[in-house]
Design a protein around this motif. Structure first.
Motif: not given
Length: 735
Positions: A545-547, A369-373, A580-581
Motif C-alpha cells: 500500500d504505497t502512495e 506524479k505516478d512514479c515509484d521510488i 517524468y511528469d
C-alpha cells in the motif's frame, strides 16, 4: 384618493426635492451595496466550491474496501444516491475506492452508515468530503468543533445587510416625522388612516423603485469589476484558479426583495404610528424631542459642565430617533473589527502551521506524479548539483503489532495508550495494532538522517520515530511529545494494512526523537518507520500500500535568495523534464504567493471596511441633518435664557463625541469575547495576537467615524445658527 395623490403627494415630491432626493439616494445606496455584497459573497462561495472540487475531487462520500462490480449497482439503488463510481487514481489491486454523490447532501451523515451496513463493511471504511460539505453548511453532527468559517462570513454579510437596510428606514423616518403636522391636518378634514397609509406607500414606490433597480444593476457591474481586479492582483500567484464572474437570478431577486420590503415597512410604520394619534395631537406636534424622565448625566456633567448635562439630556431625548444611526455605526464598526481580528488570527495560524514550521525543512519541493521510488534513476544527475542537498522519498501505509508491555513509562503514567490515542489504536489480545506509516528514503538520504541523529549509518534496519503526542499536557498548536515505546524491542512486526496475515519482521536500527528533515506532517499517534530504499526492496512484496507519488526534498546549502532558488528550480526541471511528469514548488515563491493572497484578502476586506464606514456615516449624516428642524425650538429656548453660540457649539461637539465613540465602547467587550474565543479555540498564545493586533487600522476607523460625525454636526449646527431662532420660537408658541 387619486385626487389626493395628484394634488398632495405629487405636489409634495416636486416642492420638497431635497427630502425626496435624500430618500432616493438612500434607496440607491442601499440597493447598490446590497447587490454588490450579495453578488461578491455568491461569487466567493462559488469560487471556493469550484476550487475545492478542482483540488480534492467532486465527491461527497467515499467507501474503500474489496468490492466487486455488483457493489456499484447496490449503492446506486439507494434512493438518495445520485452517482457512484470507482476512483481509479486511489484504487489498487488490494482496495477499491468508490466516490458517491447524493441527491440531498444533507442526508449524507445518515445515509453513509446505512450503505456501509448494507455492504457489511466497517464504519472506518467510509469518509466524508468535509471541506466541500462545509461549503454547503453541512457538518458532522458528531463533530464537537465543526468548521465555521463560512458561517462566520455569512453572519458578517447579514450584519452588513441589516445595516444597509437601516439607511432606507432612517431616511423614511426623518421624512415622515417631519410631516406629522401635515398628516394631522389631513386626518382632521376626513382622510382615513388607510388612505394616508396608501398615499405614503405610493410615494415610497414612486421615489424608490427606479433607484433600487439602478442600484441593483450597478452593484452587479461593480461586483464584476471587483472580480476582474482580484484576478489582476493575483495573476502572479502560482497554481491559483482564476475566478470567473457568476450570477444567479435568485441573488437578484433576494436583493430587490430585501430593498422593496424595507421600503414598504419603512413607509408603513410611520403611517401606522400616525393612525393611532388623534388629529389634534398630530396638528399640535411641534417636531421637538422631549425627555419624558429627566436623568442627570453624571459623567458628561463632570467632564463638560452644564453643556455636558444639556448634551446628555438631548441625546437621551433623541435616543429612539438615533437608534438606527447608533445601531448602524455599531454594526459597521463591529463587522470591521471582527473581520480584521479574524484575518490576523488566520495569518498567525498559517505562519505557525506552515511557513515557520517548515522554513528550514525545504527550499524546493518536487512531486513526481505516478512514479515509484524504485523507478527513479536520476539520483546521480541530482548529485551533480553542488549547491543543494536533496532527499528522494516515498510514503507507504502499514500497521504494526506492538505488545502492551512495550509501552513507555511516560505513556503509562498518563493512563496508557488508550487514554492518549483513543480510537486511533486497536487492541488485539495482549498487543496493540498501531498505524505505522513508512517513509522510504534513498540510501544516501537515509545515511544523512543517521548522521543527523548521531547513529552509525546502516541500511539494514529501520529508524523508529519513537514519540507520541502528549495531549494531556499540551495542545495541537504547541505539541509536546513523550517516548512511545520503552525501546527494548530489536524488531517490529510490520503488517499489510488490508491483509494482516502478510507481515515482515523489521529490524530496528535505533529509536529517534527527531524526524527526518522533510516537509511532512506526521500522525500524532502513529509509529513512524523510516527505512532505506535497499531495505524497502526486500519488504515491498509484503507491504504493497504505497502512495503513487515520489517526492524530492531540496534544501540549499546556504541561505538562498528567490533568484537563486529559481535557478535551482530551472536546473532541476531540465534534469527531470523529459522522463517524468512532475510538479515543482519554491518555498520563497510560495511565501510570496501566500503574502499576495493575504494582501488580496486585505484589499477585499479594506474595500468592505470602507463600505461599512460609508454605511454608518451615511446614517449619521441622514439622521443629523434630517432632525435639524426638530431641534430649532430647543436651541431657540437656549438662546432666550442667555446661552452663547460658543456654548451651543460645545454641545454639538459633546454630542458628536458620544455618538462617535459609543460604537467603540459597545463593540469593545464583544470583540474581546470573540477574540478570546478564537484564541482559545485555536490554542494560540495571546501574546502573539497582541503583537500582531490591528490596533492602528481600528483607531483610524474610529477617528474617521469621529471626523465625519463631527462634520455632520458642524453642518447641522451652522444651519441652525444661521436661521432666525427668535422667529422659530415665536412660531412654535403660536401653535
Amino acid at each position: 384618493m387619486n385626487r389626493m395623490w395628484k394634488e398632495y403627494s405629487v405636489g409634495f415630491i416636486r416642492k420638497n426635492r431635497a427630502s425626496s432626493l435624500s430618500i432616493m439616494i438612500a434607496a440607491f445606496i442601499s440597493a447598490l451595496f446590497l447587490s454588490l455584497l450579495c453578488s461578491l459573497f455568491f461569487n466567493l462561495w462559488n469560487y471556493e466550491i469550484k476550487t475545492t472540487i478542482h483540488e480534492e475531487g467532486n465527491w461527497q462520500g467515499r467507501i474503500s474496501g474489496t468490492f466487486d462490480e455488483d457493489t456499484i449497482t447496490s449503492i446506486k439503488n439507494f434512493e438518495n444516491v445520485k452517482t457512484a463510481k470507482i476512483n481509479k487514481e486511489l484504487s489498487n489491486e488490494q482496495s477499491v475506492v468508490i466516490d458517491i454523490c447524493f441527491q440531498n447532501m444533507r442526508m449524507i451523515y445518515q445515509d453513509m452508515p446505512l450503505i456501509a451496513e448494507q455492504l457489511e463493511i466497517d464504519a472506518s471504511a467510509i469518509s466524508y468530503h468535509e471541506t466541500l460539505l462545509s461549503n454547503y453548511f453541512i457538518h458532522d453532527p458528531q463533530n464537537a468543533s465543526p468548521p465555521l468559517l463560512l458561517t462566520f462570513y455569512t453572519a458578517i454579510l447579514l450584519i452588513v445587510s441589516f445595516s444597509l437596510i437601516l439607511i432606507i428606514h432612517n431616511a423614511f423616518a426623518v421624512s415622515m416625522n417631519a410631516r406629522i403636522h401635515q398628516f394631522g391636518i389631513f386626518s382632521s378634514i376626513g382622510a382615513t388612516p388607510g388612505q394616508i397609509r396608501l398615499c405614503l406607500l405610493q410615494e415610497a414606490a414612486v421615489l424608490c423603485i427606479v433607484p433600487i433597480l439602478i442600484g441593483s444593476i450597478a452593484g452587479i457591474v461593480l461586483s464584476f469589476g471587483s472580480i476582474q481586479l482580484a484576478n489582476m492582483l493575483a495573476s502572479g500567484v502560482v497554481g491559483r484558479q482564476e475566478a470567473h464572474f457568476t450570477y444567479h437570478p435568485a441573488v437578484f431577486l433576494i436583493t430587490i426583495l430585501a430593498a422593496v420590503v424595507t421600503v414598504l415597512i419603512s413607509a408603513w410604520l410611520p403611517a401606522r404610528k400616525l393612525s393611532k394619534r388623534t388629529p389634534l395631537e398630530a396638528i399640535k406636534n411641534t417636531d421637538e424631542f422631549f425627555l419624558k424622565r429627566r436623568r442627570k448625566s453624571h459623567i458628561l456633567s463632570l467632564l463638560f459642565g452644564i453643556e455636558g448635562e444639556l448634551a446628555g439630556n438631548a441625546l437621551k431625548a433623541q435616543k429612539k430617533a438615533m437608534r438606527t444611526s447608533t445601531l448602524s455605526l455599531t454594526l459597521s464598526f463591529m463587522g470591521f473589527t471582527l473581520m480584521l481580528c479574524f484575518l490576523t488570527l488566520s495569518k498567525i495560524s498559517t505562519n505557525h502551521t506552515y511557513f515557520e514550521r517548515y522554513q528550514n525543512a525545504w527550499d524546493v519541493m518536487i512531486t513526481l506524479k505516478d512514479c515509484d521510488i524504485r523507478d527513479f534513476k536520476q539520483t546521480k544527475d541530482l548529485s551533480q548539483e553542488k549547491e543543494i542537498n536533496f532527499v528522494v522519498y516515498q510514503k507507504a501505509n502499514a500497521i504494526c503489532c506492538i505488545p502492551k508491555a512495550s509501552m513507555s513509562e511516560d505513556v503509562l503514567r498518563r493512563g496508557g495508550l488508550e487514554a492518549l490515542a483513543g480510537n486511533d489504536i486497536r487492541a488485539k489480545g495482549e498487543n496493540y495494532l498501531i498505524e505505522a506509516p513508512i517513509i522510504i528514503m534513498d540510501d544516501d538520504g537515509f545515511k544523512d538522517y543517521c548522521q543527523q541523529i548521531g547513529v552509525p549509518a546502516d541500511i539494514a534496519g529501520s529508524i523508529v520515530l519513537n514519540r507520541i503526542w502528549d495531549n494531556k499536557n499540551s495542545n495541537f498548536r504547541y505539541k509536546e511529545y513523550i517516548p512511545f515505546l520503552s525501546e527494548e524491542q530489536d524488531t517490529i512486526m510490520i503488517q499489510n494494512a488490508e491483509q494482516t496475515e502478510k507481515s515482515f519482521e523489521l529490524p530496528v536500527l535505533t529509536y529517534a526523537k527527531e524526524p527526518p528533515v522533510l516537509r511532512e506532517e506526521y500522525d500524532n499517534y502513529a509509529l513512524i518507520q523510516v527505512i532505506p530504499l535497499s531495505l524497502w526492496e526486500q519488504m515491498s512484496g509484503v507491504i504493497q500500500d504505497t502512495e503513487t507519488d515520489t517526492y524530492i526534498r531540496v534544501l540549499a546549502k546556504d541561505e538562498a535568495t528567490l533568484s537563486e532558488l529559481n535557478t535551482v528550480e530551472t536546473d532541476l526541471s531540465k534534469i527531470l523534464n523529459q522522463k517524468y511528469d512532475f510538479e515543482i514548488e519554491n518555498r520563497i515563491q510560495e511565501k510570496i504567493d501566500n503574502d499576495n493572497m493575504y494582501n488580496g484578502y486585505m484589499f477585499v476586506i479594506g474595500a468592505l471596511c470602507a463600505l461599512l464606514a460609508v454605511i454608518g456615516i451615511a446614517n449619521v449624516f441622514s439622521n443629523t441633518l434630517g432632525f435639524i428642524r426638530q431641534r430649532k425650538r430647543e436651541f431657540a429656548r437656549y438662546i432666550s435664557i442667555g446661552m452663547t453660540p460658543g456654548s451651543m457649539r460645545k454641545m454639538f461637539y459633546i454630542e458628536a463625541f458620544v455618538i462617535a465613540w459609543r460604537p467603540f465602547f459597545i463593540t469593545l467587550p464583544l470583540t474581546v469575547i470573540f477574540v478570546s474565543f478564537m484564541i482559545t479555540a485555536s490554542y494560540l498564545n495571546p501574546e502573539e495576537f497582541f503583537t500582531e493586533a490591528p490596533i492602528i487600522p481600528i483607531l483610524l476607523f474610529i477617528l474617521t467615524i469621529f471626523g465625519f460625525v463631527l462634520l455632520a454636526y458642524y453642518i447641522g449646527g451652522r444651519k441652525i445658527m444661521n436661521c432666525n431662532l427668535t422667529d422659530v420660537l415665536r412660531n412654535d408658541n403660536m401653535i
